[in-house]
Design an enzyme around this catalytic site. Structure first.
Site, mmCIF file in Angstrom:
data_model
loop_
_atom_site.group_PDB
_atom_site.id
_atom_site.type_symbol
_atom_site.label_atom_id
_atom_site.label_comp_id
_atom_site.label_asym_id
_atom_site.label_seq_id
_atom_site.Cartn_x
_atom_site.Cartn_y
_atom_site.Cartn_z
ATOM 1 N N LYS A 197 94.425 32.052 16.753
ATOM 2 C CA LYS A 197 94.917 33.036 15.790
ATOM 3 C C LYS A 197 94.951 34.381 16.490
ATOM 4 C CE LYS A 197 94.062 35.147 11.315
ATOM 5 N NZ LYS A 197 93.261 35.115 10.091
ATOM 6 N N LYS A 250 98.761 30.462 15.146
ATOM 7 C CA LYS A 250 99.230 31.455 14.181
ATOM 8 C C LYS A 250 99.343 32.814 14.842
ATOM 9 C CE LYS A 250 97.514 33.755 10.095
ATOM 10 N NZ LYS A 250 96.454 33.836 9.125
HETATM 11 C C1 PBG Z 1 92.594 36.238 6.912
HETATM 12 C C2 PBG Z 1 93.978 35.698 6.961
HETATM 13 C C3 PBG Z 1 95.096 36.446 7.313
HETATM 14 C C4 PBG Z 1 96.201 35.616 7.171
HETATM 15 C C5 PBG Z 1 95.739 34.370 6.756
HETATM 16 N N1 PBG Z 1 94.341 34.427 6.644
HETATM 17 C C6 PBG Z 1 95.210 37.883 7.675
HETATM 18 C C7 PBG Z 1 94.414 38.428 8.751
HETATM 19 O O1 PBG Z 1 93.870 37.730 9.608
HETATM 20 O O2 PBG Z 1 94.299 39.649 8.753
HETATM 21 C C8 PBG Z 1 97.606 36.060 7.433
HETATM 22 C C9 PBG Z 1 98.701 35.240 6.901
HETATM 23 C C10 PBG Z 1 100.009 35.885 6.877
HETATM 24 O O3 PBG Z 1 100.244 36.996 7.413
HETATM 25 O O4 PBG Z 1 100.922 35.271 6.298
HETATM 26 N N2 PBG Z 1 91.553 35.411 7.090
#
Ligand code: PBG
Length: 329
Positions: A197, A250
């Site tokens: 991520k 992601k």
């Molecule tokens: C947070 C989380 C995020 C997303 C999914 N889970 C945001 C972040 O890490 O700040 C983002 C998903 C998206 O932008 O569609 N645990």
């Protein structure tokens, strides 16, 4: 002459030689919910709504009827329930456990996936617990956070979650959550780990949807540097060793190389998350009349599958599933 165009001459031939398939069964719908009786269109994500629990159940049912096997839940938590310790995240009577129970009662065959991370519950807006040092700097605590994540995951499993998906990027959390689930008797609940991520600019609209942006600082000490791909293989190896069942990359579209490399290096299924910023880029360009939305969505999802993802989390899931069910695509 050797003519590659022969294999492209008719739609029937193109269908036979097509290397990548995309079906509704490959799609997972992320859904937002809140503790209100009405539904709210999300300003930062045109076309996406934050639902009441009752509407969530209805809309998830519609998506499931289109052939989508799973949803992932993201809660907007009331400000008064947020705290530095994020204790609301393991409240068995909290919004997410109640939503899981309602979804499973109404749609037993729908796979309910939950997000395991502290940011919606944490008054600091970070995925982990935060401490401020004497010099004023912030630290996101790793090992202390894991204990809370374990309680959160077990609470979700107890409510009936089919899969838990830790998105926090703390070190060692997959192994710890696996142990906690097993100890609590949930040996059959898989972990979909957010393995790679990235600290991406493309999460902006999502944080608007949940009011979950960090109050201070950024997420670069736990989410990955967009410049790194080999490091993703290290994360993948660790998640495998710790017992993850599905590995996620992601965002998706800007990280196809990472999806491809992880898919080649692991025997586990790979998931990819087409995030809010990716959604918005296509949605807003289409709304301006600058590109054909249907074609752009199908192409973007096909590319993610081609790179090696078995399943894709996408805000376009319901629309894409409806398009894919029409014979002409
Ligand atoms: C947070 C989380 C995020 C997303 C999914 N889970 C945001 C972040 O890490 O700040 C983002 C998903 C998206 O932008 O569609 N645990």
């Amino acid at each position: 002459m050797i003519r590659p165009r022969r294999n492209r001459r008719t739609a029937a031939i193109r269908a036979m030689v097509r290397e990548t398939t995309l079906t509704p069964a490959d799609l997972i719908l992320p859904m937002f919910l809140h503790e209100e009786n009405s539904d709210t269109p999300i300003e930062s994500m045109p076309g996406v709504t934050r639902w009441s629990v009752a509407s969530l159940v209805r809309e998830a049912g519609k998506a499931h009827a289109l052939g989508i096997p799973a949803v992932v839940l993201f809660p907007k938590i009331e400000e008064t329930l947020k705290s530095p310790g994020a204790g609301e995240c393991f409240n068995d009577e909290g919004l997410i456990p109640r939503a899981i129970r309602a979804l499973k009662a109404a749609h037993p065959s729908l796979c309910v996936i939950t997000d395991v991370a502290l940011d919606p519950y944490n008054s600091d807006g970070h995925d982990g617990l935060v401490v401020r040092h004497a010099d004023g700097s912030l630290e996101i605590l790793n090992d202390e956070t894991i204990g809370v994540l374990c309680k959160q995951a077990v609470s979700h499993a107890r409510a009936g979650a089919d899969i838990v998906a830790p998105s926090d990027m703390m070190d060692g959390r997959v192994g710890a959550i696996r142990g906690a689930l097993d100890d609590a008797g949930f040996t059959g609940v898989p972990i979909m780990s957010y393995t790679a991520k990235y600290a991406s600019a493309l999460y902006g609209p999502f944080r608007g949807a949940l009011d979950s942006a960090p109050k201070e600082g950024d997420k670069k000490t736990y989410q990955m540097d967009p410049a790194n791909a080999r490091e993703a293989l290290r994360e993948a190896r660790l998640d495998e060793q710790e017992g993850a069942d599905i590995l996620m990359v992601k965002p998706a579209g800007l990280y196809l190389d990472v999806i491809s490399r992880i898919a080649e290096s692991t025997p586990l299924p790979v998931a990819a998350y087409q995030v809010s910023g990716e959604y918005l880029m296509i949605r807003s360009a289409a709304a301006a009349g600058w590109l054909n939305e249907r074609d752009a969505v199908i192409e973007s999802l096909t590319a993610i599958r081609r790179a090696g993802a078995s399943m894709i989390l996408t805000y376009f899931a319901a629309e894409a599933a409806a398009w894919l069910r029409e014979a002409s695509v």
